[in-house]
Scaffold this motif. Structure first.
Motif, mmCIF file in Angstrom:
data_model
loop_
_atom_site.group_PDB
_atom_site.id
_atom_site.type_symbol
_atom_site.label_atom_id
_atom_site.label_comp_id
_atom_site.label_asym_id
_atom_site.label_seq_id
_atom_site.Cartn_x
_atom_site.Cartn_y
_atom_site.Cartn_z
ATOM 1 N N ARG A 234 0.821 -1.209 0.000
ATOM 2 C CA ARG A 234 0.000 0.000 0.000
ATOM 3 C C ARG A 234 0.858 1.262 0.000
ATOM 4 N N GLY A 235 2.006 1.182 0.652
ATOM 5 C CA GLY A 235 2.899 2.338 0.701
ATOM 6 C C GLY A 235 3.938 2.349 -0.398
ATOM 7 N N GLY A 236 3.807 1.476 -1.408
ATOM 8 C CA GLY A 236 4.778 1.410 -2.495
ATOM 9 C C GLY A 236 5.788 0.298 -2.284
ATOM 10 N N LEU A 372 -0.637 13.440 -1.716
ATOM 11 C CA LEU A 372 0.266 14.554 -1.980
ATOM 12 C C LEU A 372 -0.492 15.788 -2.482
ATOM 13 N N ALA A 373 -1.567 15.525 -3.239
ATOM 14 C CA ALA A 373 -2.370 16.649 -3.718
ATOM 15 C C ALA A 373 -3.005 17.392 -2.543
ATOM 16 N N LYS A 374 -3.426 16.617 -1.539
ATOM 17 C CA LYS A 374 -4.016 17.242 -0.346
ATOM 18 C C LYS A 374 -2.978 18.052 0.416
ATOM 19 N N GLU A 375 -1.719 17.650 0.280
ATOM 20 C CA GLU A 375 -0.659 18.339 1.022
ATOM 21 C C GLU A 375 0.188 19.202 0.095
ATOM 22 N N ALA A 376 -0.456 19.706 -0.958
ATOM 23 C CA ALA A 376 0.287 20.491 -1.952
ATOM 24 C C ALA A 376 0.905 21.744 -1.354
ATOM 25 N N GLU A 377 0.340 22.183 -0.230
ATOM 26 C CA GLU A 377 0.888 23.387 0.383
ATOM 27 C C GLU A 377 2.307 23.204 0.873
ATOM 28 N N ASN A 543 5.605 15.101 8.214
ATOM 29 C CA ASN A 543 5.555 15.410 6.783
ATOM 30 C C ASN A 543 6.816 14.962 6.060
ATOM 31 N N LEU A 544 7.970 15.128 6.706
ATOM 32 C CA LEU A 544 9.209 14.662 6.090
ATOM 33 C C LEU A 544 9.189 13.143 5.949
ATOM 34 N N HIS A 545 8.736 12.458 6.976
ATOM 35 C CA HIS A 545 8.631 11.000 6.954
ATOM 36 C C HIS A 545 7.754 10.544 5.781
ATOM 37 N N GLU A 546 6.600 11.190 5.619
ATOM 38 C CA GLU A 546 5.691 10.828 4.539
ATOM 39 C C GLU A 546 6.266 11.187 3.173
ATOM 40 N N SER A 555 12.726 4.267 -0.019
ATOM 41 C CA SER A 555 12.896 4.812 1.323
ATOM 42 C C SER A 555 11.818 4.307 2.270
ATOM 43 N N ASP A 556 12.243 3.962 3.491
ATOM 44 C CA ASP A 556 11.296 3.567 4.536
ATOM 45 C C ASP A 556 10.988 4.732 5.468
ATOM 46 N N GLY A 557 11.406 5.936 5.102
ATOM 47 C CA GLY A 557 11.122 7.106 5.911
ATOM 48 C C GLY A 557 12.135 7.310 7.026
#
Length: 586
Positions: A234-236, A372-377, A543-546, A555-557
């Protein structure tokens, strides 16, 4: 007895039928899920016509005037006839293939029988054509409704053979000779051809049923594995998710080893020979590269595996591509001891799994893009300079203008460069590591001026890593976190150390501080919940982790270690990041 001899001949026909059903091309002819092509019809017509000819040649030569029987004859005199199983192949062909195949096979076998000779040549040749016609009509009617049952074949075989006996009595001349022949051969031929037709259908039905069951079992196994791996993918696709997926496949299949790769690196290898087929190693075989480039599945033998270990037990492999938007981004490899164990069922399983994994990763990518679209800011936030930092920096510079103007000038230049580079980097998905390090040095020059002797900054950076690309502000976020939350209350002997190590195929980036540490309850939620920083840039550790997990498949974050003596936050970046692995967002 004649019936015993005919049963012996019948055994030959059914044996041939059984052997043919072992061949994949023959079984495909009876795939009722798709419309039969012209090529399939021609092939079936020839096959069952040949069955009729074989049934003729394996018949028993009968001379009703002399009461004699002979075996295996290629031609007949005028007084001779044949007791045979010719109708068997024609009936089965018509029932399975329909009118055109039944009639065509009957025509082929009937013409052959006519030219063989004997006083029943015309009657038997015509009867063969009629048998194909009748079986074909019945097969055409029933084919759309259900698979032909052995009982239907038994009845049609008996009826068509009985019609042949009637035609012999009507057409063959002289009648006395025909009557004597029918009395002698009718019961044995009716029984053997009827039973033989039923047996032939039963063999084919059994084989096709086994094939369907095998496919069903393979599909069920593939779906169970896919269901078990869904959460991991689910996370790639990363080292951790690939490891988990391979472990699941290995536990649910009787394979020697399971492996997954990306375009250039082994992500996981579970099972035999994992001591030298290691995660993080570059891809060894040209076959894997061929699968990646062509997007097609391959099966290879020991010679093509190209293992450097002479005693490696990996004898054969099935390699399947995993695709995102029709472009191969990874491979799934199943290893067995030798090529004989590469069964059609295993090939179907691997092909099914690779297709399911491709769909899972595509869905995962869509979910990531939506997130990512939701967090575009984030992009805009990256370009902003924290007002608290800016105010503190300006106050520090103002306080130094009178006491130490040269130092104030240096800090002002550093601040200007920090703001400019911060804005420039914000427009990129990846930046070279040397730019990130330069940005951090500007930031730390200002912070060191604020904190004075309370904080000591240490660098441990491998110069060979400075051209590697990373997400912008990845390290700066960790440095800011150390100052604001770890060292803020430290009165003296504070230390912050920035470490960048070359680990072979990837680099490890870590930021250490000897501050107050992170509370255990807060630590457990930092990477799983959105915890806004009161005075941070707005990005935060979460946010950096995600970002690391979603922008880079490998990357596992973030990884956090913290106690009362301080905190170490680190993450891993592969040396080569492909374009597909970085998702642009706006």
């Amino acid at each position: 007895m004649l019936i015993v001899s005919l049963i012996e001949r019948l055994a030959i026909i059914t044996t041939i039928a059984f052997i043919l059903t072992r061949f994949k091309f023959f079984r495909k002819l009876f795939d009722y899920h798709t419309k039969m092509s012209t090529k399939q019809r021609i092939t079936l017509t020839l096959v069952f016509g040949l069955f009729g000819i074989v049934g003729t040649y394996t018949g028993i030569v009968i001379n009703p005037l002399e009461g004699s029987e002979e075996r295996w004859s290629s031609s007949l005199t005028h007084d001779e006839a044949l007791a045979n199983s010719r109708v068997l192949g024609i009936v089965v062909g018509g029932l399975l293939g329909g009118f055109r195949i039944g009639f065509g096979a009957g025509l082929i076998a009937g013409v052959h029988r006519f030219f063989l000779g004997g006083f029943t040549a015309v009657a038997c040749g015509f009867a063969t054509l009629v048998a194909g016609f009748i079986a074909g009509i019945i097969g055409h009617k029933l084919r759309k409704q259900t698979f032909i049952s052995p009982w239907i074949a038994l009845i049609v075989g008996i009826v068509t053979e009985s019609i042949q006996m009637g035609l012999i009595l009507l057409i063959a001349d002289p009648y006395s000779q025909s009557s004597a022949l029918v009395q002698n051969i009718m019961l044995p031929m009716v029984v053997t051809n009827g039973v033989g037709s039923a047996l032939f259908i039963l063999i084919i039905r059994s084989v096709l049923k086994d094939d369907d069951q095998t496919e069903a079992n393979g599909a069920q196994k593939a779906l169970k594995i896919a269901e078990s791996t869904l959460d991991h993918l689910r996370g790639g696709l990363s080292y951790t998710s690939a490891q988990n997926v391979c472990e699941i496949i290995y536990s649910k299949t009787s394979t020697l080893a399971v492996s997954m790769t990306n375009k250039d690196t082994i992500l996981a290898h579970i099972g035999a020979e994992s001591n030298h087929h290691k995660a993080g190693s570059p891809i060894q075989t040209e076959s894997t590269k061929k699968v990646i480039n062509s997007g097609k599945m391959l099966t290879i033998g020991k010679e093509e595996i190209l293992c450097s270990e002479t005693n490696c037990s990996l004898g054969a492999a099935i390699m399947a591509p995993i695709k995102i938007q029709n472009e191969t981004v990874a491979t799934l490899k199943i290893y067995v001891q030798n090529e004989n164990l590469v069964t059609p069922a295993l090939v179907e399983l691997v092909q099914g799994l690779s297709g399911l994994f491709s769909h899972q990763l595509e869905l995962s990518e869509l979910e990531q893009l939506q997130e990512l679209a939701k967090e575009a800011e984030i992009k805009a936030l990256q370009a902003q300079v924290n007002p608290h930092f800016l105010f503190n920096a300006m106050n520090t510079i103002v306080s130094l203008i009178r006491t130490n103007p040269d130092r104030a000038r240096t800090l002002l230049v550093s601040l200007a460069k920090f703001i400019r580079q911060n804005v420039e980097n914000s427009s990129d998905s990846l930046v070279p590591l040397h730019k990130e390090v330069e940005l951090i040095r500007y930031y730390l020059l200002i912070e060191e001026a604020r904190f004075g002797d309370r904080i000591q900054v240490k660098y441990s950076i491998d110069p060979n890593t400075l051209d590697i690309s990373i997400p912008p502000m990845g390290i700066l976020t960790l440095v800011q976190n150390s100052f604001k939350h770890g060292l803020q209350k430290v009165k003296e002997n504070g230390v912050i150390e920035i470490s960048i190590k070359d680990e072979g195929h990837f680099i490890t980036i870590s930021v250490l501080d000897n501050g107050i540490g992170i509370d255990a309850s807060r630590k457990s939620s930092l990477l799983h919940d959105k915890v806004e920083s009161e005075d941070g840039t707005g990005i935060g550790l979460y946010n950096l982790h995600e970002r690391l997990k979603k922008m880079i498949h490998h990357s596992d974050g973030l990884h956090i270690e913290s106690d009362k003596n301080g905190t170490v936050i680190s993450f891993i970046i592969p040396k080569t990041i492909h374009k597909l692995e970085v998702k642009e967002f706006s």
